[in-house]
Design an enzyme around this catalytic site. Sequence first.
Site, PDB file in Angstrom:
ATOM      1  N   TYR A 131      28.560  45.762  41.003  1.00 22.18           N
ATOM      2  CA  TYR A 131      26.947  45.139  41.671  1.00 22.18           C
ATOM      3  C   TYR A 131      26.069  46.395  41.435  1.00 22.18           C
ATOM      4  O   TYR A 131      24.815  46.213  42.234  1.00 22.18           O
ATOM      5  CB  TYR A 131      27.138  44.629  42.875  1.00 22.18           C
ATOM      6  CG  TYR A 131      27.725  43.160  42.846  1.00 22.18           C
ATOM      7  CD1 TYR A 131      28.327  42.634  41.593  1.00 22.18           C
ATOM      8  CD2 TYR A 131      27.872  42.557  44.098  1.00 22.18           C
ATOM      9  CE1 TYR A 131      28.857  41.308  41.739  1.00 22.18           C
ATOM     10  CE2 TYR A 131      28.590  41.142  44.007  1.00 22.18           C
ATOM     11  CZ  TYR A 131      29.028  40.671  42.915  1.00 22.18           C
ATOM     12  OH  TYR A 131      29.743  39.549  42.819  1.00 22.18           O
ATOM     13  N   LYS A 176      42.986  45.048  41.041  1.00 17.10           N
ATOM     14  CA  LYS A 176      43.650  44.589  39.826  1.00 17.10           C
ATOM     15  C   LYS A 176      43.864  46.174  39.220  1.00 17.10           C
ATOM     16  O   LYS A 176      43.369  46.193  38.061  1.00 17.10           O
ATOM     17  CB  LYS A 176      42.396  43.885  38.891  1.00 17.10           C
ATOM     18  CG  LYS A 176      42.498  42.453  39.386  1.00 17.10           C
ATOM     19  CD  LYS A 176      43.724  41.553  39.015  1.00 17.10           C
ATOM     20  CE  LYS A 176      43.926  41.594  37.640  1.00 17.10           C
ATOM     21  NZ  LYS A 176      45.223  40.753  37.335  1.00 17.10           N
ATOM     22  N   ASP A 209      44.434  38.015  41.614  1.00 19.84           N
ATOM     23  CA  ASP A 209      44.664  36.653  41.175  1.00 19.84           C
ATOM     24  C   ASP A 209      45.853  36.134  41.951  1.00 19.84           C
ATOM     25  O   ASP A 209      45.704  34.819  42.419  1.00 19.84           O
ATOM     26  CB  ASP A 209      45.018  36.668  39.787  1.00 19.84           C
ATOM     27  CG  ASP A 209      45.863  37.835  39.315  1.00 19.84           C
ATOM     28  OD1 ASP A 209      46.224  38.446  39.986  1.00 19.84           O
ATOM     29  OD2 ASP A 209      46.217  37.935  38.024  1.00 19.84           O
ATOM     30  N   ASP A 233      33.198  39.563  47.430  1.00 14.77           N
ATOM     31  CA  ASP A 233      32.330  38.391  47.175  1.00 14.77           C
ATOM     32  C   ASP A 233      33.066  36.957  46.983  1.00 14.77           C
ATOM     33  O   ASP A 233      32.690  36.178  47.434  1.00 14.77           O
ATOM     34  CB  ASP A 233      31.321  38.783  46.074  1.00 14.77           C
ATOM     35  CG  ASP A 233      29.960  37.753  46.194  1.00 14.77           C
ATOM     36  OD1 ASP A 233      30.056  37.112  47.060  1.00 14.77           O
ATOM     37  OD2 ASP A 233      29.275  38.105  45.430  1.00 14.77           O
ATOM     38  N   ASP A 237      33.821  34.086  49.703  1.00 15.50           N
ATOM     39  CA  ASP A 237      32.968  32.746  49.343  1.00 15.50           C
ATOM     40  C   ASP A 237      34.459  31.601  49.323  1.00 15.50           C
ATOM     41  O   ASP A 237      34.131  30.361  49.862  1.00 15.50           O
ATOM     42  CB  ASP A 237      32.558  32.530  47.973  1.00 15.50           C
ATOM     43  CG  ASP A 237      31.148  33.248  47.910  1.00 15.50           C
ATOM     44  OD1 ASP A 237      30.925  33.852  49.323  1.00 15.50           O
ATOM     45  OD2 ASP A 237      30.425  33.323  47.047  1.00 15.50           O
TER      46      ASP A 237
END
Length: 343
Positions: A131, A176, A209, A233, A237
């Site tokens: 970002y 990850k 994941d 993020d 959510d």
Amino acid sequence: MDKTIRIALIPGDGVGPEVMAEAVPCLAWARSRGRNLETLPLPYGADHFLRTGETLPGTAFAELRDGCDAILFGAVGDPRVPDGRHAEEILLRLRQGLDLTVNFRPCKPRVPRSGPALDIEVFRENTEGPYCLQGSTEPGRAIDLAVHTEPAVRRLLEAAFDHARARGCTLTLAHKANVLKHGHGLWMRVFQDLQRTFPEVPAKGMHADALLCALVQDPSPFGVIAADNYLGDLISDLTAAFVGGMGVAPSLSWAPHRPHRCSALAEPVHGSAPDLAGQGLANPVGMLLSTALLFRHLGWEPEAGALEAAVAEALEAGARTRDLGGNLGTVAMGAAIRDRLPQ
């Protein structure tokens, strides 16, 4: 006498001004209880940008950085600015310019019986990762760069470890590193170093994941979750869905090392929702709970707890906006909460 706290108000775009209008009386309520505060309303958002070409000018940023203690923020994003450049410039300048490394997103039951019992708090790095908006586009090829630096990663993870220790709960790092060996490899190295500093905190890394799958299956074992900007993020959510959706999700960003006078920004998670603007359909709960987080950051625990309790009592009594299955508008929902504040 306590010093006067100066809070900047940036309503922004879409439903931002509507939910901000429900939070401002809570500031007046805190003032009535003896808190010394003043507000600085600021116009920055799409309307101002389209009228003047300004996003957040340097003089205004300097006033925020050096002349305010905190910011209460609505939302930015407007279809009249299709590339979203005003929103990007405002948010990036505030987050990066004020070094607001920590984005704190608590996930606790809001709507009674909306889901499983849980108390998850996401610590999201707020200034770096993909970002940072560094990259390029050329015919047939596009690149988005993700930047991670050890100082920012360490500040975020130290805050997460500190909080998990205070709560006496688990800490999980979402990563990850098995694929993103450079950036997330740095996260893992700092995380493992801090595990030695905080041996009393049950902490582990988990592939993002697999973590998302585990959250969907059973979120109850999780306490604090730390992640980079992008993964944080997504995860926050998802956790918002467990407690009633984006309309009830609060957040607080802060600079743990406090390099400037202005060291915190409170905002709801839901965004500007331009399709709902002007119709009284926005849920003000996320904004009011963000205001409570700001009160707590300022050391105003009685006011923070009272505002959170008022939200819980209103929801328990059946007060609902349409996104929660009710029929109250923004103003009526805000009033239902404020009516339960102690006078």
